[in-house]
Design a protein around this motif. Structure first.
Motif, PDB file in Angstrom:
ATOM      1  N   ILE B  12       0.840  -1.221   0.000  1.00 23.07           N
ATOM      2  CA  ILE B  12       0.000   0.000   0.000  1.00 23.07           C
ATOM      3  C   ILE B  12       0.867   1.261   0.000  1.00 23.07           C
ATOM      4  N   LEU B  13       1.969   1.222   0.729  1.00 25.98           N
ATOM      5  CA  LEU B  13       2.878   2.368   0.737  1.00 25.98           C
ATOM      6  C   LEU B  13       3.474   2.585  -0.663  1.00 25.98           C
ATOM      7  N   ALA B  14       3.907   1.489  -1.284  1.00 29.82           N
ATOM      8  CA  ALA B  14       4.482   1.587  -2.637  1.00 29.82           C
ATOM      9  C   ALA B  14       3.440   2.099  -3.627  1.00 29.82           C
ATOM     10  N   LEU B  15       2.201   1.624  -3.468  1.00 30.85           N
ATOM     11  CA  LEU B  15       1.137   2.089  -4.371  1.00 30.85           C
ATOM     12  C   LEU B  15       0.887   3.582  -4.203  1.00 30.85           C
ATOM     13  N   ASN B  16       0.876   4.032  -2.951  1.00 33.38           N
ATOM     14  CA  ASN B  16       0.655   5.470  -2.720  1.00 33.38           C
ATOM     15  C   ASN B  16       1.769   6.307  -3.353  1.00 33.38           C
ATOM     16  N   LEU B  17       3.009   5.815  -3.261  1.00 31.29           N
ATOM     17  CA  LEU B  17       4.122   6.546  -3.885  1.00 31.29           C
ATOM     18  C   LEU B  17       3.964   6.545  -5.411  1.00 31.29           C
ATOM     19  N   CYS B  18       3.511   5.415  -5.955  1.00 29.84           N
ATOM     20  CA  CYS B  18       3.271   5.347  -7.415  1.00 29.84           C
ATOM     21  C   CYS B  18       2.167   6.320  -7.819  1.00 29.84           C
ATOM     22  N   TYR B  19       1.103   6.365  -7.030  1.00 29.86           N
ATOM     23  CA  TYR B  19       0.006   7.305  -7.335  1.00 29.86           C
ATOM     24  C   TYR B  19       0.539   8.738  -7.352  1.00 29.86           C
ATOM     25  N   PRO B  39      -7.575  12.750  -3.728  1.00 30.42           N
ATOM     26  CA  PRO B  39      -7.070  12.441  -2.379  1.00 30.42           C
ATOM     27  C   PRO B  39      -7.590  11.116  -1.836  1.00 30.42           C
ATOM     28  N   SER B  40      -8.788  10.720  -2.275  1.00 30.16           N
ATOM     29  CA  SER B  40      -9.395   9.511  -1.704  1.00 30.16           C
ATOM     30  C   SER B  40      -8.591   8.251  -2.008  1.00 30.16           C
ATOM     31  N   ILE B  41      -7.883   8.228  -3.135  1.00 26.39           N
ATOM     32  CA  ILE B  41      -7.151   6.993  -3.467  1.00 26.39           C
ATOM     33  C   ILE B  41      -5.976   6.762  -2.518  1.00 26.39           C
ATOM     34  N   PHE B  42      -5.505   7.834  -1.873  1.00 27.03           N
ATOM     35  CA  PHE B  42      -4.405   7.698  -0.912  1.00 27.03           C
ATOM     36  C   PHE B  42      -4.916   7.254   0.464  1.00 27.03           C
ATOM     37  N   ILE B  43      -6.209   7.431   0.689  1.00 28.68           N
ATOM     38  CA  ILE B  43      -6.765   7.255   2.036  1.00 28.68           C
ATOM     39  C   ILE B  43      -7.520   5.938   2.191  1.00 28.68           C
ATOM     40  N   VAL B  44      -8.338   5.605   1.181  1.00 25.44           N
ATOM     41  CA  VAL B  44      -9.269   4.483   1.349  1.00 25.44           C
ATOM     42  C   VAL B  44      -8.560   3.144   1.577  1.00 25.44           C
ATOM     43  N   ALA B  45      -7.596   2.819   0.717  1.00 24.54           N
ATOM     44  CA  ALA B  45      -6.950   1.500   0.844  1.00 24.54           C
ATOM     45  C   ALA B  45      -6.265   1.302   2.207  1.00 24.54           C
ATOM     46  N   PRO B  46      -5.422   2.241   2.665  1.00 22.15           N
ATOM     47  CA  PRO B  46      -4.817   2.023   3.992  1.00 22.15           C
ATOM     48  C   PRO B  46      -5.857   1.946   5.107  1.00 22.15           C
ATOM     49  N   ALA B  47      -6.884   2.802   5.018  1.00 21.47           N
ATOM     50  CA  ALA B  47      -7.887   2.829   6.093  1.00 21.47           C
ATOM     51  C   ALA B  47      -8.711   1.543   6.134  1.00 21.47           C
ATOM     52  N   LEU B  48      -8.940   0.933   4.968  1.00 26.54           N
ATOM     53  CA  LEU B  48      -9.759  -0.283   4.936  1.00 26.54           C
ATOM     54  C   LEU B  48      -8.964  -1.525   5.318  1.00 26.54           C
TER      55      LEU B  48
END
Lengths: 271, 174
Positions: B12-19, B39-48
């Motif tokens: 998830i961290l790597a994905l956020n950096l890619c985004y 902004p939601s794409i950075f938040i939803v995955a880690p939070a879920l």
């Protein structure tokens, strides 16, 4: 409950960070982010390099021939340039006017652009390691691009001339009375523009059927005199009836620039 | 809180950096016409999918990286994203089925809400209200379209990647 406590602590810490910590944090994350911004541009350069590398011998010979022609032309221009520089230096000396050699140009590539309703900025691939400082003027062949608003070690943030936070002294073509230029900020579906205010009442937007140009003024100290800002499209009388104000159309290049030049003041330049 | 560093965190961290990189490149190219704000794409995955400690860490890191060079007060964006992540995490079990409609609704609602908050909080230095509202509305509409079309993909991408490396990534108690 524990999660809520962690959230509350982090939230309060983020909102009420003391100014020195905000500045330090911003600087650290800026440096940490710089490679992320530069990476796509560097990959683009690499792609271009390999694309050029795969050129045939014939293409290289043709490019070499074209370059030789260009070189010959630039040599002539160089000679002309040095003669003009000498002439200018003699006039400056003779009339005791300040020298124009107050700046050196630092050419930098654009790493990314961020143009929104709230800010119009650009990140370039040179920073304090190259002598760039906050407030330095940024120009291109189309005229004024903006001003350095933040400097990292190897990247800098440029506030574009279209930004509503960008304000400077200027003068209109054929006039010597200063006016004020300010970026207009967010625009959609048309080219970037700005606003000119405090224009004397006897000035009109068009002269001989063509729009007047707006030039930089050295009054503010950041920009040298005579750099193009844009063209004055409209001028109308203000409500106070003393001055005019109007719209300035900026260069269309602003949204597609790949390289810019930063004017770095030379410390020991003659004042 | 940080006892178990598992592959989900790294993915998830790597994905956020890619985004961050992809959004930067795309926004740079389409800059004069629109600004895509997701902004939601950075938040939803880690939070879920992550425990609160790691979710908070990843969301804060992404927010700090996102806002580092922007002319906004450092920390405010991070606080906003953190509050969003906390809210999403609080209701995460409603999305346990990971169905398309609920994931896209969540992404869309969060995205529109955050962009609306940006628009209200950052309104100030502009010459014309009309131009400002037009620009913000256009950016918001375009960003919402992107989220509506790819909201499920952004939410499920960590799950797909984790399944490739035999790691179970689902909405769970911890």
């Amino acid at each position: 409950m524990r999660n809520a406590a962690i959230f509350a602590a982090l939230f309060i810490a983020c909102v009420f960070l003391p100014p020195w910590l905000r500045k330090a944090g911003s600087g650290i994350f800026d440096e940490f982010r710089a490679p992320i911004d530069v990476l796509p541009a560097a990959l683009g350069d690499l792609e271009k390099y390999w694309a050029l590398n795969s050129n045939s011998k014939k293409a290289l010979l043709e490019a070499g021939r074209d370059l030789a022609r260009l070189n010959a032309s630039y040599q002539l221009k160089n000679m002309e340039n040095s003669v003009l520089r000498e002439k200018l230096a003699r006039y400056e000396n003779f009339f005791r006017i300040p020298s124009y050699d107050k700046y050196r140009m630092e050419v930098a590539r654009v790493a990314r652009r961020d143009i929104s309703a709230w800010w119009q900025i650009m990140v370039i691939r040179k920073g304090s390691a190259h002598g760039i400082k906050e407030g330095c003027a940024v120009i291109s062949s189309g005229g004024v691009v903006g001003r350095i608003s933040k400097v990292g070690a190897y990247t800098s943030v440029v506030e574009l001339v279209s930004s509503s936070k960008f304000r400077m002294a200027a003068y209109i073509e054929g006039e010597n009375r200063p006016v004020i230029y300010q970026g207009a900020g967010a625009v959609t579906f048309h080219e970037a523009c700005g606003e000119v205010t405090d224009v004397p009442i006897d000035v009109s937007a068009y002269s001989n059927g063509r729009p007047l140009r707006l030039w930089t003024s050295s009054l503010a100290g950041t920009f040298p005199d005579g750099l193009l800002i844009g063209e004055v499209k409209t001028l109308s009388l203000d409500s106070d009836g003393v001055f005019k104000s109007g719209m300035v159309l900026l260069s269309g290049e602003l949204s597609s620039l790949r390289e810019v030049a930063v004017l770095v003041p030379i410390e020991n330049a003659s004042k | 809180m940080f006892k178990s560093l598992d592959m989900r965190v790294i993915v998830i961290l790597a994905l956020n950096l890619c985004y961050l990189i992809i959004l930067g490149v795309v926004n740079s190219e389409v800059a004069p016409y629109v600004r895509i704000m997701l902004p939601s794409i950075f938040i939803v995955a880690p939070a879920l999918f992550l425990g609160w400690g790691w979710a908070a860490f990843i969301v804060l890191l992404s927010a700090f990286l996102m806002s580092a060079f922007l002319p906004v007060r450092f920390g405010i964006l991070a606080a906003l994203w953190l509050a969003s992540a906390f809210a999403v995490r609080h209701i995460r079990f409603r999305f346990r089925a990971l169905d398309t409609f609920s994931l896209v609704s969540l992404q869309l609602f969060l995205n529109v809400l955050l962009v609306f908050i940006y628009a209200c909080a950052l309104a100030g230095d502009f010459v014309e209200w009309k131009a400002y509202i037009l620009r913000v509305s256009w950016d918001m509409a375009f960003s919402s379209l992107v989220v509506a079309l790819s909201g499920r993909f952004f939410s499920m991408l960590p799950v797909y990647i984790c399944s490739l490396i035999d790691v179970n990534c689902q909405i769970s108690e911890n």
